[in-house]
Scaffold this motif. Sequence first.
Motif, short mmCIF file in Angstrom:
data_model
loop_
_atom_site.label_atom_id
_atom_site.label_comp_id
_atom_site.label_asym_id
_atom_site.label_seq_id
_atom_site.Cartn_x
_atom_site.Cartn_y
_atom_site.Cartn_z
N ALA A 272 0.84 -1.22 0.00
CA ALA A 272 0.00 0.00 0.00
C ALA A 272 0.86 1.25 0.00
CB ALA A 272 -0.97 0.01 1.17
N SER A 273 1.99 1.19 -0.69
CA SER A 273 2.85 2.37 -0.75
C SER A 273 3.44 2.55 -2.14
CB SER A 273 3.98 2.22 0.28
OG SER A 273 5.00 3.16 0.00
N SER A 274 3.09 3.67 -2.77
CA SER A 274 3.65 3.97 -4.10
C SER A 274 5.17 4.13 -4.00
CB SER A 274 3.10 5.28 -4.65
OG SER A 274 1.74 5.18 -4.94
N MET A 308 -2.03 10.09 -8.39
CA MET A 308 -2.73 9.10 -7.56
C MET A 308 -4.16 8.93 -8.05
SD MET A 308 -0.75 8.79 -4.50
CE MET A 308 0.91 9.37 -4.36
N THR A 311 -6.28 6.82 -5.53
CA THR A 311 -6.64 7.61 -4.36
C THR A 311 -7.78 8.57 -4.70
OG1 THR A 311 -4.39 7.44 -3.53
CG2 THR A 311 -5.71 9.24 -2.66
N GLY A 351 3.22 9.08 -1.11
CA GLY A 351 3.03 7.68 -1.53
C GLY A 351 3.28 6.67 -0.44
N VAL A 352 2.66 6.87 0.69
CA VAL A 352 2.80 5.92 1.80
C VAL A 352 1.41 5.52 2.28
CG1 VAL A 352 5.06 6.72 2.61
CG2 VAL A 352 3.02 7.86 3.41
N PRO A 353 1.29 4.43 3.04
CA PRO A 353 -0.05 3.95 3.37
C PRO A 353 -0.89 4.98 4.14
CG PRO A 353 1.59 2.30 3.91
CD PRO A 353 2.34 3.54 3.53
N GLY A 354 -2.16 5.06 3.74
CA GLY A 354 -3.12 5.78 4.56
C GLY A 354 -3.24 7.28 4.38
N VAL A 355 -2.29 7.90 3.71
CA VAL A 355 -2.33 9.37 3.64
C VAL A 355 -3.53 9.87 2.83
CG1 VAL A 355 -1.04 11.44 2.99
CG2 VAL A 355 0.15 9.48 3.89
N GLY A 356 -3.94 9.06 1.83
CA GLY A 356 -5.07 9.47 1.00
C GLY A 356 -6.31 9.75 1.82
N ASP A 385 -6.92 0.84 0.55
CA ASP A 385 -5.61 1.42 0.24
C ASP A 385 -4.80 0.48 -0.67
OD1 ASP A 385 -3.53 3.17 0.26
OD2 ASP A 385 -3.01 2.95 2.37
N ARG A 388 -6.15 0.88 -4.17
CA ARG A 388 -5.96 2.18 -4.82
C ARG A 388 -4.48 2.44 -5.11
NH1 ARG A 388 -7.61 4.46 0.61
NH2 ARG A 388 -5.75 5.38 1.51
N THR A 389 -3.59 1.93 -4.24
CA THR A 389 -2.16 2.10 -4.50
C THR A 389 -1.76 1.36 -5.78
OG1 THR A 389 -1.83 2.22 -2.12
CG2 THR A 389 0.13 1.91 -3.47
N ASN A 392 -2.70 3.52 -8.48
CA ASN A 392 -1.82 4.71 -8.50
C ASN A 392 -0.56 4.44 -9.31
OD1 ASN A 392 -3.56 6.10 -6.85
ND2 ASN A 392 -2.37 5.85 -4.98
N1 ASP Z 1 -1.17 4.52 -0.14
C1 ASP Z 1 -1.32 5.37 -1.29
C2 ASP Z 1 -0.05 5.34 -2.11
O1 ASP Z 1 1.01 5.08 -1.61
C3 ASP Z 1 -1.66 6.77 -0.93
C4 ASP Z 1 -3.01 6.78 -0.27
O2 ASP Z 1 -4.00 6.90 -1.00
O3 ASP Z 1 -3.12 6.64 0.94
O4 ASP Z 1 -0.11 5.58 -3.29
#
Ligand code: ASP
Length: 424
Positions: A272-274, A308, A311, A351-356, A385, A388-389, A392
């Motif tokens: 879950a991390s771009s 993204m 996201t 691009g890290v988990p959960g920020v979206g 997540d 969606r990642t 992305n």
């Molecule tokens: N986890 C997503 C990413 O790394 C960002 C997000 O939507 O939380 O692309």
Amino acid sequence: MSKKQRGSTTKIFMGLLIGLVVGILVYNLPAGTFKDDILIDGIFQLLGQVFLRGIMMMVVPLVFISLVNGAASMGDVKKLGRVGARTIAFYLVTTAFAVSLALVLGYLLKPGIGLDLGAIEQIETTVNEKTPLVQILFEMVPRNPISAMADGNMLQIIVFAIITGIGLSILGDKVKIILQIFEQLNELVMKMVGFVMLFAPLGVFGLIARTFATVGYAALVPLLKYIIAVYIGLILHAGLVYSGLLKGLTGLSPKKFYKKFFPAMSVAFSTASSNATVPINLDINEKQLGVSRNIAAFTIPLGATINMDGTAIMQGVATFFIAQVYNVPLSIGAILTVVLTATLASIGTAGVPGVGTIMLSMVLQSIGLPLEGIGLIMGIDRLVDMGRTTVNITGDAVCTVIIAKKEGELDEEVFNSDSKALSK
Ligand code: ASP
């Protein structure tokens, strides 16, 4: 994914499950001081609100600082000229399209219908009912950036942040220190978001328990519908839009692309991390898809930072979900604002988990929807997540292949060859 991250995801999910069970137990209690004042409007409300206010506290600094950095990272555009401009245009257009697709799905599938939280939450909606489009557009330019921040006016903050970032990137070395300060501020706000997220398991517990204690089982089906609606959007976007663009603009085979790109998608899905997917994405682009290093080395890291689509799809569906749950009709003006803010939010989403989901608060705030809705979807966010990642980073690679082909920087023989083992 680090052990720590996995631990916090599990804890948030536990918060959701325990909140659900406790909420339903409380739902079945007879009305009275204990149920209503001590639990629902006491403990549950306290935990939920502390968490939500923590997120709200971070929205303005996070959006401003991450967007300044996002816009500044487009600085290389100057060097890359046409390729840079094309890449950014492609990223923004596909993202705007993704949000629009999600809004149509949110409207058609109505994931939030069946759950009515409007009754339990006092909301003052400021959804701009009749604001003409012209006004939405010119009001994006803040008269005073400080008051835009004080008021939490998202569109104005975004415009000011992007102009700041572009200014910094054009000035380059002359403002090296300010650039560094912004990078360090970014570290700081991410750390602070991390602190707030430490409270997430309890916060999610409180919000979910309060919801279920008030409405009973009725909340389950809409949540499930929300997840399904997001996945339908993701699959349509990857299956139709990306395949169509690839075939239509380059004549290359989408099937071949997906076959070779699958390992990167699996990494994105599981982490879950771009950002974590950048190395494998680069490797596949260069070695398997035949993209020249010049192009991929620019477009893939840039895409992981600012592009993204998945996201944006989540944010579009979530906006409708939350509007439906709180019985707030969305005007055309509000919908256009969502397309704009979600597209721009994607530039600022790390691009890290959960920020979206945290950036979703900016989209909701821009049209006056209650942020409480985020608490509902936070517990199941990891599931969403992952999907969606994956979209992305797929968007980054599709764009990369198309740009490379247009620039004559794609080795079609490599693209069409059979998959090779991944380099270590
Ligand atoms: N986890 C997503 C990413 O790394 C960002 C997000 O939507 O939380 O692309």
